[in-house]
Design an enzyme around this catalytic site. Structure first.
Site, PDB file in Angstrom:
ATOM      1  CD  GLU A 119      49.859  94.787   3.816  1.00 36.87           C
ATOM      2  OE1 GLU A 119      50.035  93.565   4.022  1.00 36.87           O
ATOM      3  OE2 GLU A 119      48.790  95.258   3.428  1.00 36.87           O
ATOM      4  CB  CYS A 150      48.960  90.303   4.358  1.00 34.50           C
ATOM      5  SG  CYS A 150      47.828  89.581   3.173  1.00 34.50           S
TER       6      CYS A 150
END
Length: 820
Positions: A453, A451
């Protein structure tokens, strides 16, 4: 290359349509339903039966060999790239070594049959059901990763996770790791034959009389077996393509098939020498990693940087045209979207939309701080714009030297697609990485994983998604003396509740006490999962794709990687801040409600209308109180920032199972990547003091709670920019929904680019958008067949709206629509 740049920019023009090949391949995708493929489950079961008693890492390598050697392979009509995870497009392989109980339940309709799910429904044949129930599941009973985790999990940690639901670790108990960027560049540079040679050299250098070296031997043997298995996999495609070419009548397609056969006979065994070879080589890394690990978020990194030398050379020497490169990249986008992951229904609510989180990063800066945007950056934008596919999850890196033209073209893509790409700020992300031990060289070359990171490419073995700590639940427990009203369980007892606190400082201390207690159990559960993964499901092929593992002779979970961190994806943090700020305002500062009145209203879910004021009147008072994050109000914004700072500093004190074993790091880091877990998490939280009713979703990421950000996008951004994002090295998530009419004009685009620039100047870490109206989403609910490719941003990922379960659809509809 000026003319080449103009050709790439031209492909972004809305007048340019997909080529017939790409259009046909896109239709193949939409013509297929998600389905369950039992092949992998059958093959790994047979392999494990054949290798009992051998070292687990070797068993895993031999299992990968059997799977890749015997699974069905196919080549779609017209495709320019090969590689599949299952026997049909959009088929999902089954990973019984991780868990089988949930699969057995759902095969019997508990809580749904796979094809009757309200979201992410999977077709499954009766034959496949019989094979799984008869030939697969019985063997794995009591032998899975989930079984091992349950046996290791302390009882009080189990209660915190399973009973109170103050933490949710379920998905990592039944799934694999992932969350990394394999070293595609290494394979492109030296080939898998080079990787095998490295492992063999290290193996030959061992002194097996040394106990430490003796322990390294099985891993290095497994690396060699696994890499040779991938070479066999590629050779199978080469043979199939040659056979197809021999039978092909169309002269152009015959030549294509022969060229594809040549490429598969060259890479990934040898170094890539062309752009086309390099792209195909990437898939011969990406696919086996997923087949081996059952992990998602196997991301691609900075593709526009490491593929660019091949693109530039091929263009310059006349081997490649811009149009051909674009077609190859479109096939890459379609190939990534073709993959599927089967999850338990309980976890599907948190990951609905069948996301695999395969992030691809473009833009940003070079090591010397220069603009890194190039022709491939624009081709990537064109692929996402024209295809409207949910994968790969495209990330645009921005720094103070990024050209406005690039950002402008990127937001035009968002306007067209609806939610892709997302934007990330180098000026915050790089310092956040330096803060925890990354070298500058690795930090400045980061790619996005999953997502939101950030991670160095090919150098990190730790996962970011350790579970979902539920901040809103911790507030509820703090206001009830530590007792969970839903289950009646008290984990962390306190001697006061909302009716007996004498000051707001006592409320905050009670909340922090709950936070510290459940953070400890969140870490405990995460480390138990890691121990089990290391014992039960080592990944020799993935490990060979991560710097440090072969050199140390250690698998990832043994501490082989250069860097290693474990993260937790915070859920409901802004809901917690809203609730606490509202308690402060209504009870302690302005005394508009007594503590007893508020607690009774919460206990009764605002449904007691006999009180004065009534439950609903109290709820409206809470909803309308100026105490919500997202309105540039310093009080709730300060509380949100304090919570983030407190949690981050405490979480990063905890060590993971690789600490001290070689990697840089070895501790837990925070993240606000909630996926869609905020919807399921809300089901276990009662009414909250911000006016939210029991069971409703809590907040995702650091976004404002739906419909509470009422003062426009500037105020919302100001609130977000007050958060200490530099303390979130696991990634920050911030959603903004904009009404489409706001960005249709050139002036609207100007405002949009300025909004991103302003937020990033204020040190916001990330922003992503939904450019869709509630009216359109309601129409999609009423006529889903007419909106099959309508993409929405769920949280840190995008999905087709019609594939989402109703709860998540309603959550997206309810979010505030801002006007620029």
């Amino acid at each position: 290359m000026k003319d080449v740049m103009q050709q790439c920019l031209a492909l972004l023009d809305d007048k340019i349509k997909l080529t017939p090949r790409v259009k046909d391949l896109r239709e193949i995708f939409f013509s297929r339903d998600l389905s369950v493929c039992p092949e992998r489950a059958v093959l790994i079961t047979k392999s494990y039966q054949e290798t009992e008693g051998q070292p687990m890492v070797v068993r895993r390598a031999k299992a990968l060999d059997k799977i890749l050697s015997e699974m069905t392979i196919y080549v779609k009509d017209g495709d320019l790239l090969v590689g599949n995870m299952a026997s049909v497009p959009r088929g999902a392989p089954v990973f019984p070594e991780f868990a089988v109980d949930w699969g057995e339940n759902e095969l019997n309709g508990d809580p749904y049959f796979f094809d009757k799910r309200p979201g992410d429904a999977y077709q499954i044949t009766e034959e496949a059901k019989e094979i799984l129930l008869r030939d697969v599941i019985p063997y794995w009973k009591g032998k899975t990763h989930e079984d091992r985790v349950k046996s290791l999990l302390p009882e009080d940690t189990r209660v915190a996770c399973k009973e109170v639901k103050a933490i949710d670790e379920d998905w990592v108990m039944v799934s694999g790791d992932g969350h990394t960027i394999p070293d595609y560049q290494k394979v492109i540079r030296i080939g898998l034959e080079g990787v095998i040679a490295q492992a063999q050299q290290k193996l030959d250098s061992l002194d097996i009389s040394d106990p430490d070296d003796l322990q390294k031997r099985p891993f290095l043997e497994a690396v060699i077996i696994a890499n040779k298995a991938v070479l066999k996999f590629a050779a199978r495609y080469a043979a199939k393509l040659k056979e197809m070419a021999a039978n092909e009548k169309d002269v152009q397609r015959k030549a294509e098939l022969n060229e594809m056969a040549r490429i598969c006979g060259t890479v990934p065994a040898e170094p890539a020498t062309t752009f086309y070879e390099a792209v195909q080589s990437m898939f011969f890394v990406n696919i086996p990693v997923q087949v081996e690990s059952n992990g998602h978020s196997i991301s691609f990194g900075r593709v526009d940087q490491y593929l660019y030398p091949f693109f530039k050379k091929d263009i310059g020497e006349g081997r490649l045209t811009v149009e051909k490169a674009y077609e190859i990249m479109c096939c890459m986008w379609l190939k990534v979207t073709e993959f599927s992951k089967l999850r338990p229904w309980a976890d599907t609510v948190a990951f609905v939309g069948n996301p695999l989180f395969q992030n691809l990063t473009i833009g940003g800066q070079t090591f010397n701080g220069q603009d890194a945007v190039n022709e491939l950056s624009y081709l990537a934008l064109a692929c996402t714009k024209k295809l409207s596919m949910i994968q790969p999850s495209l990330t645009v890196r921005v720094f103070n030297g990024t050209p406005d033209r690039f950002i402008r073209e990127a937001v035009k893509v968002v306007r067209k697609v609806g939610s892709l790409p997302a934007f990330f700020n180098d000026e915050v992300i790089i310092p956040s990485m330096l803060n925890i031990g990354y070298s500058y060289e690795d930090a400045v070359d980061y790619g996005m994983v999953g997502c939101v990171e950030q991670a160095p490419q090919g150098k990190i073995g730790g996962r970011f998604g350790a579970g979902f700590p539920n901040f809103a639940k911790w507030v509820e427990l703090a206001l009830n003396g530590g007792k969970d009203p839903r289950s009646g369980i008290t984990c962390c007892a306190q001697d006061k509740d909302l009716t007996t606190f004498e000051s707001f400082d006592e409320v905050m201390e009670a909340f922090y006490a709950q936070l510290r207690y459940f953070l400890k159990h969140h870490v405990t559960a995460g480390n138990v999962v890691d121990l089990s993964w290391g014992e039960m499901t080592p990944n020799p092929f993935l490990s060979s794709m991560i710097e440090g593992c072969i050199e140390r002779g250690k698998e990832i979970k043994e501490g082989g990687a250069k860097y290693d961190f474990t993260g937790g994806q915070n859920v409901g943090m802004i809901s917690a801040a809203n609730a606490l700020a509202t308690v402060k305002k209504m009870v302690f500062d302005e005394k508009l409600l007594s503590a007893q009145q508020l607690k009774h209203a919460l206990d009764t879910n605002f449904e007691d209308q006999a009180t004065q004021p009534s439950g609903e009147v109290i709820r409206q008072m809470l909803l309308n109180a100026d105490s919500k994050f997202g309105n540039d109000n310093d009080e709730p914004d300060r509380i949100a920032a304090d919570i983030m700072r407190y949690f981050s500093e405490h979480e990063m004190q905890y060590k993971n199972t690789r600490y001290g074993k070689g990697p840089i790091g070895g501790f837990f880091i925070p993240s606000t990547a909630t996926v869609s877990a905020h919807v399921g998490a809300g089901e276990f939280v009662g009414a909250t003091a911000d006016g939210r009713k029991a069971g409703e979703p809590v907040t995702e990421g650091t976004s404002a709670y739906r419909s509470t950000d009422r003062k426009g996008p500037t105020a919302l951004m100001n609130s977000y920019s007050k958060l200490p994002s530099v303390l979130m090295p696991g990634g920050q998530l911030f959603n903004l929904k904009i009404t489409p009419t706001s960005v249709q004009t050139e002036e609207g685009l100007d405002h949009w680019v300025a909004l991103i620039r302003t937020l990033f100047e204020k040190k916001g870490m990330q922003i992503q958008f939904n450019i869709v109206s509630a009216a359109t989403l309601h129409q999609a609910q009423d006529a889903p067949d007419n909106y099959r490719d309508l993409i929405v941003r769920v949280a840190g990922f995008s999905s087709y709206f019609v594939s989402l379960c109703p709860q998540v659809q309603e959550d997206i509809i309810a979010r505030t629509e801002h006007v620029l």
